[in-house]
Write a protein that holds these residues in place. Structure first.
Motif, PDB file in Angstrom:
ATOM      1  N   ALA A 289       0.871  -1.174   0.000  1.00 49.18           N
ATOM      2  CA  ALA A 289       0.000   0.000   0.000  1.00 49.18           C
ATOM      3  C   ALA A 289       0.903   1.216   0.000  1.00 49.18           C
ATOM      4  O   ALA A 289       1.960   1.212   0.640  1.00 49.18           O
ATOM      5  CB  ALA A 289      -0.899   0.005   1.230  1.00 49.18           C
ATOM      6  N   GLU A 290       0.509   2.243  -0.726  1.00 48.73           N
ATOM      7  CA  GLU A 290       1.344   3.441  -0.800  1.00 48.73           C
ATOM      8  C   GLU A 290       0.512   4.697  -0.614  1.00 48.73           C
ATOM      9  O   GLU A 290      -0.649   4.759  -1.017  1.00 48.73           O
ATOM     10  CB  GLU A 290       2.120   3.513  -2.114  1.00 48.73           C
ATOM     11  N   GLY A 291       1.121   5.682   0.005  1.00 54.25           N
ATOM     12  CA  GLY A 291       0.585   7.033   0.070  1.00 54.25           C
ATOM     13  C   GLY A 291       1.417   7.897  -0.847  1.00 54.25           C
ATOM     14  O   GLY A 291       2.633   7.683  -0.977  1.00 54.25           O
ATOM     15  N   LEU A 292       0.797   8.877  -1.502  1.00 52.58           N
ATOM     16  CA  LEU A 292       1.525   9.633  -2.514  1.00 52.58           C
ATOM     17  C   LEU A 292       1.112  11.089  -2.573  1.00 52.58           C
ATOM     18  O   LEU A 292       0.009  11.452  -2.163  1.00 52.58           O
ATOM     19  CB  LEU A 292       1.346   8.982  -3.887  1.00 52.58           C
ATOM     20  N   LEU A 293       2.024  11.897  -3.072  1.00 50.75           N
ATOM     21  CA  LEU A 293       1.795  13.300  -3.394  1.00 50.75           C
ATOM     22  C   LEU A 293       2.093  13.476  -4.870  1.00 50.75           C
ATOM     23  O   LEU A 293       3.066  12.911  -5.381  1.00 50.75           O
ATOM     24  CB  LEU A 293       2.713  14.208  -2.584  1.00 50.75           C
ATOM     25  N   GLN A 294       1.264  14.265  -5.568  1.00 54.94           N
ATOM     26  CA  GLN A 294       1.465  14.421  -7.003  1.00 54.94           C
ATOM     27  C   GLN A 294       1.331  15.878  -7.417  1.00 54.94           C
ATOM     28  O   GLN A 294       0.443  16.590  -6.948  1.00 54.94           O
ATOM     29  CB  GLN A 294       0.461  13.585  -7.790  1.00 54.94           C
ATOM     30  N   TYR A 295       2.239  16.286  -8.298  1.00 58.41           N
ATOM     31  CA  TYR A 295       2.130  17.560  -8.996  1.00 58.41           C
ATOM     32  C   TYR A 295       1.902  17.238 -10.474  1.00 58.41           C
ATOM     33  O   TYR A 295       2.580  16.380 -11.039  1.00 58.41           O
ATOM     34  CB  TYR A 295       3.401  18.401  -8.862  1.00 58.41           C
ATOM     35  N   ALA A 296       0.949  17.911 -11.093  1.00 63.81           N
ATOM     36  CA  ALA A 296       0.678  17.677 -12.514  1.00 63.81           C
ATOM     37  C   ALA A 296       0.302  18.993 -13.188  1.00 63.81           C
ATOM     38  O   ALA A 296      -0.189  19.923 -12.541  1.00 63.81           O
ATOM     39  CB  ALA A 296      -0.451  16.662 -12.689  1.00 63.81           C
TER      40      ALA A 296
END
Length: 195
Positions: free
Chosen positions: A108-115
């Motif tokens: 399981a992963e937690g993530l931050l994203q810039y797009a």
């Protein structure tokens, strides 16, 4: 599309059977555990849309890892919200690890994203009878930060070959406007190498 799915299932079957110990030679766990760097390419993304998604992961322990992904979209279709670039940083926790070497199996992963990307908004002006009299197209760009989560399964062979299946998504933070998407998808079928 059926051919792509058939090939993917065939590859998964081959790799899953390759995970079993078929030789009687002892495994050098120190050599396997010293492999901390991993690069992967999402082949599903490359096959379905003209895009490339490259990931790097650093193995912190047999139960966790941190990493980053970069996604470049080469598609020129005029969708409402056309993502052109995404950078994702993530932390993973691995579960149900039955081997002495890790950072594989269910995760399981937690993530931050810039797009960022383009928005192509089309408006129609109608007259009193409802007929379209004028079409207005406006083009612009958007930039968003978001948070999300994903789950998946990773197989790692003794020689370092990696197969990963994942699925997840997230929501962009900030103002909800009509010029940018509200959320994003994360997932795919990735092949790579751990060294």
């Amino acid at each position: 599309m059926k051919n792509v799915i058939t090939v993917l299932f065939l590859l998964i079957s081959i790799i899953a059977s390759a995970q079993e110990d078929t030789d009687d030679q002892p495994v050098n766990l120190n050599q396997i555990n010293n492999k901390k760097h991993e690069f992967r390419i999402d082949v599903l993304e490359s096959l379905l849309v003209p895009a490339i998604d490259i990931s790097y992961e650093y193995v912190l322990s047999k139960y966790s890892g941190i990493g980053a992904s970069v996604n470049f979209d080469f598609d020129d279709d005029d969708f409402d919200f056309d993502q052109k670039f995404a950078f994702t940083a993530y932390y993973r926790q691995y579960f149900f690890n039955k081997k002495d070497y890790g950072a594989r199996g269910f995760f399981a992963e937690g993530l931050l994203q810039y797009a960022n990307g383009n928005n192509n908004d089309i408006s129609f002006i109608t007259d009193d009878q409802g007929f379209i009299t004028e079409t207005i197209q406006s083009n612009g760009t958007w930039n968003k930060f978001g948070v999300g989560a994903a789950i998946g399964q990773k197989w790692v062979s003794k020689n370092g070959f990696v197969l990963e299946l994942s699925l997840g998504g997230g929501r962009y933070l900030g103002d909800d406007d009509n010029d940018s998407p509200e959320g994003f998808f994360r997932g795919g079928v990735s092949f790579g190498y751990r060294f």
